[in-house]
Design an enzyme around this catalytic site. Sequence first.
Site, mmCIF file in Angstrom:
data_model
loop_
_atom_site.group_PDB
_atom_site.id
_atom_site.type_symbol
_atom_site.label_atom_id
_atom_site.label_comp_id
_atom_site.label_asym_id
_atom_site.label_seq_id
_atom_site.Cartn_x
_atom_site.Cartn_y
_atom_site.Cartn_z
ATOM 1 N N GLY A 8 0.893 -1.241 -0.032
ATOM 2 C CA GLY A 8 -0.042 -0.032 0.063
ATOM 3 C C GLY A 8 0.927 1.038 0.059
ATOM 4 O O GLY A 8 0.494 2.286 0.859
ATOM 5 N N ALA A 9 1.998 0.985 -0.711
ATOM 6 C CA ALA A 9 3.199 2.144 -0.583
ATOM 7 C C ALA A 9 2.674 3.573 -1.124
ATOM 8 O O ALA A 9 3.260 4.584 -0.837
ATOM 9 C CB ALA A 9 4.469 1.689 -1.262
ATOM 10 N N GLY A 11 -0.623 4.762 -0.941
ATOM 11 C CA GLY A 11 -1.431 5.249 -0.038
ATOM 12 C C GLY A 11 -1.098 6.407 0.866
ATOM 13 O O GLY A 11 -0.196 6.840 1.122
ATOM 14 N N MET A 13 -1.479 6.360 4.153
ATOM 15 C CA MET A 13 -0.626 5.795 5.229
ATOM 16 C C MET A 13 0.524 5.356 4.807
ATOM 17 O O MET A 13 1.660 5.522 5.291
ATOM 18 C CB MET A 13 -1.366 4.987 6.089
ATOM 19 N N THR A 98 -3.965 -1.852 8.643
ATOM 20 C CA THR A 98 -5.339 -1.965 7.798
ATOM 21 C C THR A 98 -6.276 -2.537 8.921
ATOM 22 O O THR A 98 -6.081 -3.592 9.441
ATOM 23 C CB THR A 98 -4.974 -2.830 6.620
ATOM 24 N N THR A 99 -7.273 -1.930 8.945
ATOM 25 C CA THR A 99 -8.496 -2.147 9.690
ATOM 26 C C THR A 99 -9.362 -2.983 9.067
ATOM 27 O O THR A 99 -9.501 -3.234 7.940
ATOM 28 C CB THR A 99 -9.150 -1.174 10.286
ATOM 29 N N HIS A 153 -14.068 10.540 11.328
ATOM 30 C CA HIS A 153 -13.069 10.210 10.208
ATOM 31 C C HIS A 153 -13.066 10.766 9.012
ATOM 32 O O HIS A 153 -14.377 11.179 8.572
ATOM 33 C CB HIS A 153 -12.678 8.608 10.051
ATOM 34 N N LYS A 157 -12.776 6.871 4.493
ATOM 35 C CA LYS A 157 -12.375 5.608 5.411
ATOM 36 C C LYS A 157 -13.415 4.640 4.639
ATOM 37 O O LYS A 157 -14.798 5.267 4.271
ATOM 38 C CB LYS A 157 -12.720 6.181 6.612
ATOM 39 N N THR A 164 -10.519 1.382 16.051
ATOM 40 C CA THR A 164 -9.967 1.815 17.390
ATOM 41 C C THR A 164 -11.428 1.756 18.149
ATOM 42 O O THR A 164 -11.297 1.819 19.375
ATOM 43 C CB THR A 164 -9.783 3.425 17.266
HETATM 44 P P1 NAP Z 1 -5.461 4.421 0.909
HETATM 45 O O1 NAP Z 1 -5.019 5.902 0.858
HETATM 46 O O2 NAP Z 1 -6.840 4.366 0.074
HETATM 47 O O3 NAP Z 1 -4.422 3.466 0.538
HETATM 48 C C1 NAP Z 1 -4.807 2.040 0.285
HETATM 49 C C2 NAP Z 1 -3.503 1.340 -0.160
HETATM 50 O O4 NAP Z 1 -4.003 0.079 -0.531
HETATM 51 C C3 NAP Z 1 -3.058 1.999 -1.511
HETATM 52 O O5 NAP Z 1 -1.730 1.733 -1.663
HETATM 53 C C4 NAP Z 1 -4.038 1.122 -2.413
HETATM 54 O O6 NAP Z 1 -3.244 1.020 -3.727
HETATM 55 C C5 NAP Z 1 -3.692 -0.327 -1.925
HETATM 56 N N1 NAP Z 1 -4.597 -1.108 -2.395
HETATM 57 C C6 NAP Z 1 -5.853 -1.083 -2.896
HETATM 58 N N2 NAP Z 1 -6.506 -2.287 -3.206
HETATM 59 C C7 NAP Z 1 -5.639 -3.071 -3.128
HETATM 60 C C8 NAP Z 1 -5.445 -4.353 -3.343
HETATM 61 N N3 NAP Z 1 -6.513 -5.096 -4.026
HETATM 62 N N4 NAP Z 1 -4.574 -5.104 -3.195
HETATM 63 C C9 NAP Z 1 -3.250 -4.486 -2.711
HETATM 64 N N5 NAP Z 1 -3.205 -3.030 -2.263
HETATM 65 C C10 NAP Z 1 -4.440 -2.521 -2.461
HETATM 66 O O7 NAP Z 1 -6.186 4.216 2.601
HETATM 67 P P2 NAP Z 1 -5.299 4.770 3.874
HETATM 68 O O8 NAP Z 1 -5.961 6.047 4.369
HETATM 69 O O9 NAP Z 1 -3.745 4.723 3.750
HETATM 70 O O10 NAP Z 1 -5.685 3.692 4.842
HETATM 71 C C11 NAP Z 1 -5.085 2.377 4.666
HETATM 72 C C12 NAP Z 1 -5.782 1.396 5.708
HETATM 73 O O11 NAP Z 1 -4.786 1.598 7.180
HETATM 74 C C13 NAP Z 1 -7.167 1.344 6.121
HETATM 75 O O12 NAP Z 1 -7.602 0.211 6.543
HETATM 76 C C14 NAP Z 1 -7.212 2.473 7.177
HETATM 77 O O13 NAP Z 1 -8.438 2.222 8.045
HETATM 78 C C15 NAP Z 1 -6.049 2.014 8.127
HETATM 79 N N6 NAP Z 1 -5.554 2.997 8.828
HETATM 80 C C16 NAP Z 1 -4.977 2.604 10.133
HETATM 81 C C17 NAP Z 1 -4.464 3.433 10.990
HETATM 82 C C18 NAP Z 1 -3.792 2.725 12.357
HETATM 83 O O14 NAP Z 1 -3.069 3.455 13.161
HETATM 84 N N7 NAP Z 1 -3.929 1.505 12.341
HETATM 85 C C19 NAP Z 1 -4.369 4.820 10.936
HETATM 86 C C20 NAP Z 1 -5.098 5.407 9.733
HETATM 87 C C21 NAP Z 1 -5.543 4.237 8.688
HETATM 88 P P3 NAP Z 1 -3.430 1.961 -5.111
HETATM 89 O O15 NAP Z 1 -3.493 3.302 -4.627
HETATM 90 O O16 NAP Z 1 -2.608 1.815 -6.335
HETATM 91 O O17 NAP Z 1 -4.910 1.710 -5.256
#
Ligand code: NAP
Length: 265
Positions: A8-9, A11, A13, A98-99, A153, A157, A164
């Site tokens: 998810g490089a 994204g 996060m 990832t949640t 959020h 999301k 959380t």
């Molecule tokens: P985001 O910006 O939408 O990024 C998602 C990433 O996943 C992108 O790199 C995307 O690639 C990739 N992806 C999408 N479909 C995929 C697939 N089928 N296979 C592999 N990779 C795929 O989301 P985000 O805001 O960074 O959040 C990501 C996750 O982290 C969410 O579940 C969010 O709830 C969670 N989160 C957790 C925390 C924590 O502290 N634990 C904090 C914030 C967020 P493309 O861009 O190329 O589609």
Amino acid sequence: MLRVLVNGADGRMGSQVVQAVHEDKELEVVGGISITHVGEDVGEVAGIGSLGIAIRNDLGAALDEIKPDVVVDFTTPKVIFDNAKTCIAHGVPMVVGTTGLTAAQRDELDELAREKDTSIFIAPNFSIGAVLMMKLSEEVAPYLPDVEIIELHHNNKLDAPSGTAIMTANKIAAARAAAGVKPAPDNTHESLEGARGAKVDGISVHSVRLPGYIAHQQVLFGGYGELLTIRHDSMDRKSFMPGVVLAVKKVTSKKGLTFGLENYL
Ligand code: NAP
């Protein structure tokens, strides 16, 4: 040096993780995976300049070729279970932000990781303040058992309620049960379904999704003639990075699945 692959490089996060790993003296970015930026430079996509590493789109193949020490995953709730099974099958320790994983899925991953003698760490929230918010909520619950949670959020999301909020409700419910206290009965009749929020372990959780928010939560405790509110705000995704870096360094310290950043603090 620990060699880290970020799934998810590109994204919101993931690109912060690429930067945080790159800036840490004990860690090195060795790979990145996404769907839309395949072939582009991981560092360029994350906004930190070229790292000379091309983004790939096949996690299993990348693990075979790159053989990272740790995978960090910030992808989507739809794919995280399969991603985790892939890392475990390759015997590669994993840090998951990832949640969306259910308790049953976590149990399955724990068993698989133990069989493979590897480690997986999952945190619904990597920010130190959010972990303290949950800890304080657990401490208050035996004294003020009437509680509701509002989590707020950004509108992109994908899941609700947040991981959380679920974890906070689970911890409060466990703390109330351990203390042998119960909340007052809720006799409200919902004239519109959902008006009282979703119930997690019997606790109402209300999810707000609006542009402008990052990640925020209020835990509202009610008593006789008094209220106690614990609020946490993540104003910037950088707030999650010290926790992610800590988890990358500690993930191999325990085999099987570890859940929650408090285990490393
Ligand atoms: P985001 O910006 O939408 O990024 C998602 C990433 O996943 C992108 O790199 C995307 O690639 C990739 N992806 C999408 N479909 C995929 C697939 N089928 N296979 C592999 N990779 C795929 O989301 P985000 O805001 O960074 O959040 C990501 C996750 O982290 C969410 O579940 C969010 O709830 C969670 N989160 C957790 C925390 C924590 O502290 N634990 C904090 C914030 C967020 P493309 O861009 O190329 O589609």
